[in-house]
Design an enzyme around this catalytic site. Structure first.
Site, PDB file in Angstrom:
ATOM      1  N   HIS A  84       0.847  -1.193   0.000  1.00  0.00           N
ATOM      2  CA  HIS A  84       0.000   0.000   0.000  1.00  0.00           C
ATOM      3  C   HIS A  84       0.881   1.243   0.000  1.00  0.00           C
ATOM      4  CE1 HIS A  84      -2.941   2.810   2.320  1.00  0.00           C
ATOM      5  NE2 HIS A  84      -3.022   3.003   1.016  1.00  0.00           N
ATOM      6  N   SER A  85       0.717   2.109  -0.995  1.00  0.00           N
ATOM      7  CA  SER A  85       1.423   3.382  -1.091  1.00  0.00           C
ATOM      8  C   SER A  85       2.933   3.131  -1.092  1.00  0.00           C
ATOM      9  CB  SER A  85       0.964   4.295   0.049  1.00  0.00           C
ATOM     10  OG  SER A  85       1.357   5.627  -0.186  1.00  0.00           O
TER      11      SER A  85
END
Length: 322
Positions: A157-158
């Protein structure tokens, strides 16, 4: 290399809630503290102070394995041998417990593993790492020490998306088989460097960034001690993210499934399509309702979409906790 827009896949999975070891790692997620940059970190540090009188949590240099079933008797080695593995990498300022609620929507034939970055929760006493090559070497060492083998999926994530990509490249350099699927979430391709100056700003700049992305409770930023600790980790992770430049490498061979939020100010579906440049495999982009932290409210749909891409059926599971 092709890019295909995909609709998110729904899920109605249910599973009996597992018993949970009471720790800073598990309690933060139980109380709904898993959303947003710095949120879990702040809660775990506050809890560690109350439990240990201000000392850091015990150090554990390990792969975070989240049990799904209280009745499960599988050893770690058996899990690696007999199951599909979903290996997750948290966002900047985040920690392993951001994925803690995902256990409730995992089928019994998929083991959920989350890598913990140094300097938070169970690794609170370890030095922070602000260089991608150093973090990748450490995490790859940990994966290999656990006997990593296929089939497995890397989901990040990210910032975690970039880390997952670099771990996949490092595993290949070490002669290990690659993932069956790479799932980058809420981040553009490594071919498009995400340079920035947020990490150079003062505390007000960092706080403004946290508020822009959403998810960090106002009480965390209002508490001087929590704010100082959170901003220290966030600044470190932003330095890592904003100075990261992917080293030249051949494209991966695995398929890539990019996930984005339709209201994410950081990564659009068009941005996500750029991941096709880093693999010879098939690339798809799936859009979910939500902002930069869409994984939290949409984890059920996200897990179902990943399982569908792997050709695995979803199972009934108890509703996941907030």
């Amino acid at each position: 290399m092709t890019t295909q827009a995909c609709l998110p896949v729904g899920s109605t999975t249910r599973e009996a809630a597992p018993s949970v070891r009471r720790s800073a790692y598990s309690v933060g997620a139980e109380k709904g503290q898993a959303r947003g940059i710095g949120n879990v970190l702040a809660f775990s540090m506050k809890l560690s102070t109350s439990l240990t009188g201000g000392s850091s949590l015990p150090l554990k240099n390990e792969l975070r394995t989240i049990p799904k079933r209280p009745e499960g008797q599988f050893s770690a080695a058996q899990k690696w041998k007999s199951m599909h593995r979903l290996i997750c990498f948290p966002h900047a300022g985040g920690s392993a417990s951001a994925f803690r609620p995902w256990r409730a929507v995992m089928p019994p034939n998929v083991a959920l593993h989350v890598l913990q970055y140094p300097g938070r929760e169970s690794r609170f006493g370890e030095p922070l790492i602000d260089r991608m090559p150093d973090l990748v070497r450490l995490l790859t060492d940990e994966l290999m020490s656990q006997g990593l083998r296929q089939p497995y999926v890397l989901l990040g994530h990210s910032l975690g998306a970039a880390v997952a990509y670099e771990v996949a490249q490092e595993l290949r350099r070490r002669g290990r088989p690659g993932p069956d699927l790479l799932v980058p979430c809420a981040r553009q391709s490594p071919t498009e460097p995400r340079r920035g100056e947020v990490h150079r700003g003062d505390d007000d700049v960092l706080i403004a960034e946290l508020r822009r992305l959403g998810g960090t409770p106002s009480e965390v930023l209002a508490d001087p001690d929590l704010r100082r600790a959170v901003l220290n980790v966030v600044r470190n992770d932003y330095r890592l993210s904003e100075t990261y430049v992917a080293r030249p490498a051949p494209p991966l061979e695995c398929p890539i499934m990019v996930l984005v939020g339709d209201a994410d100010p950081e990564c659009s579906a068009a941005d996500g399509a750029g991941w096709a440049a880093v693999t010879t495999g098939h690339t798809t982009v799936s859009t979910f309702a939500g902002d930069h932290f869409f994984l939290t409210p949409r984890r059920r749909e996200v897990v179902a979409a990943v399982l569908s891409r792997l050709g695995l059926p979803a199972v009934n599971a108890w509703p996941s906790t907030p």
